[in-house]
Design a protein around this motif. Structure first.
Motif, mmCIF file in Angstrom:
data_model
loop_
_atom_site.group_PDB
_atom_site.id
_atom_site.type_symbol
_atom_site.label_atom_id
_atom_site.label_comp_id
_atom_site.label_asym_id
_atom_site.label_seq_id
_atom_site.Cartn_x
_atom_site.Cartn_y
_atom_site.Cartn_z
ATOM 1 N N TRP A 34 -23.168 102.459 10.537
ATOM 2 C CA TRP A 34 -24.092 102.140 9.448
ATOM 3 C C TRP A 34 -24.451 100.658 9.432
ATOM 4 N N ILE B 1 -16.754 114.043 10.832
ATOM 5 C CA ILE B 1 -16.577 112.919 11.750
ATOM 6 C C ILE B 1 -15.283 113.052 12.537
ATOM 7 N N TYR B 2 -14.202 113.417 11.858
ATOM 8 C CA TYR B 2 -12.895 113.534 12.506
ATOM 9 C C TYR B 2 -12.160 114.742 11.943
ATOM 10 N N VAL C 262 -6.902 106.510 15.146
ATOM 11 C CA VAL C 262 -7.713 107.299 14.191
ATOM 12 C C VAL C 262 -8.561 106.368 13.326
ATOM 13 N N GLU D 124 -17.409 105.404 13.790
ATOM 14 C CA GLU D 124 -18.423 106.424 13.500
ATOM 15 C C GLU D 124 -19.080 106.224 12.147
ATOM 16 N N THR D 125 -18.470 105.443 11.286
ATOM 17 C CA THR D 125 -19.025 105.288 9.933
ATOM 18 C C THR D 125 -19.484 103.855 9.667
ATOM 19 N N PHE E 255 -12.204 114.410 7.946
ATOM 20 C CA PHE E 255 -13.014 113.314 7.400
ATOM 21 C C PHE E 255 -14.484 113.611 7.660
ATOM 22 N N ILE F 106 -12.672 106.489 13.253
ATOM 23 C CA ILE F 106 -13.439 106.776 12.027
ATOM 24 C C ILE F 106 -14.276 105.572 11.627
#
Lengths: 169, 165
Positions: free
Chosen positions: A113, B114-115, A101, A108-109, B155, A105
């Protein structure tokens, strides 16, 4: 008489050269002053570092993982405490799911960026998950104040820490 | 002979005046370039400050914040409120843009889950029109998304694009 005149002419030319030189010096010094110091953070960067770091950690801990029927915070406790292993996530342990997880995350972040960051989840003295991009470590100059969240394992001893620091970009 | 000498003298004087005028013109060009750089830097700073103001305001929007028994939670949006708000924005874009223009100005604000799943909501849209040119500053803030039915959080990120035309 002619010699005096010639001297006067030369003095005039010298004065003009001096004025031009002074003007160039003023311009160059102004340009040098206006160039930004690479280590100086703007107000926006300072705000962005702190806001993203604290918001990321807080939101991440509260995220619910359906396969485990538990939040990330509960997974951290289960993975890090001495009497852990009570939570299973299908065919995966809580630690494996937690790492999965976290990576998903993060990808994706922070990675999307393209921020230089240092993300560390410390579960115990011997177990931690650490991700660093563009060499943004604790010792990096210009690193913003990291968002640090503590997850106590109470009633078991110990505490897990989640830390995210973002460097100048 | 005397008139030739006088002409030479006049020529010299004119030459000196031309040189001085050229120096003054160069000086004005340098000064205006320096001023233009300074104004451009100030514009960037103002856009940065606008982005910060927008982000703080959007992330604490009462219409979207999670709340329980009148107690609001920071960095948390309610999914049901988001969906309803987004539907109103989609159905009445001009009214929505006009109503919130005084707070948001020229900006685009969206929320992305996102999740565990991927969903998007457009909260506010008042961006550049076709052919318009402007500078865009994007700020992204992680937030929790609360589902009132399952009582669980996912999230998400709040993306704010501040636009300077």
């Amino acid at each position: 008489m002619m010699r005096t005149k010639a001297q006067t002419e030369i003095i005039g030319l010298v004065i003009i050269v001096i004025i031009i030189t002074l003007a160039m010096l003023f311009y160059l010094s102004y340009k040098a002053d206006s160039m930004t110091d690479p280590s100086k953070k703007t107000t926006y960067q300072t705000y962005a570092y702190n806001e993203i770091a604290t918001s990321f950690a807080q939101s991440f801990l509260e995220t619910y993982v359906w396969e485990c029927h538990a939040t990330v915070e509960e997974l951290i406790v289960d993975c890090g405490s001495l009497r852990g292993g009570r939570i299973t996530c299908g065919f995966m342990s809580s630690c494996q799911k937690l790492e999965e997880v976290m990576v998903e995350i993060k990808n994706e972040t922070l990675d999307a960026w393209d921020y230089p960051y240092g993300l560390t989840l410390r579960l115990s003295s011997s177990k931690k998950y650490s991700y660093v991009k563009y060499n943004c470590t604790q010792d990096t100059v210009g690193r913003g104040t990291p968002g640090v969240f503590l997850v106590p394992y109470f009633p078991d001893p110990g505490v897990g820490t989640l830390e995210l620091g973002i460097c100048k970009y | 002979m005397k008139s030739k000498k006088a002409q030479l003298q006049m020529g010299e004087s004119i030459f000196v005046v031309i040189i001085i005028l050229l120096l003054i013109v160069f000086g004005l060009v340098f000064a205006s370039n320096a001023e233009e750089d300074s104004i451009r830097a100030d514009k960037e700073d103002f856009l940065d400050l606008d982005s910060i103001t927008l982000t703080k305001y959007a992330s604490s929007l009462a219409e979207l914040q999670c709340s329980l028994l009148d107690v609001t939670e920071l960095s948390c949006f309610d999914i049901d409120k988001l969906t309803a708000f987004s539907n109103v924005t989609d159905k009445y874009p001009e009214i929505s843009a006009e109503y919130y223009f005084s707070q948001f100005g020229n900006a685009n604000i969206t929320v992305h889950e996102i999740y565990p799943s991927n969903r998007n909501w457009t909260i506010y849209y008042n961006g550049l029109e076709d052919g318009e040119v402007g500078k865009i500053k994007t700020t992204t803030v992680p937030i929790s998304l609360y589902d009132g039915i399952t009582k669980r959080k996912s999230f998400g990120i709040l993306e704010i694009q501040a636009i300077s035309k």
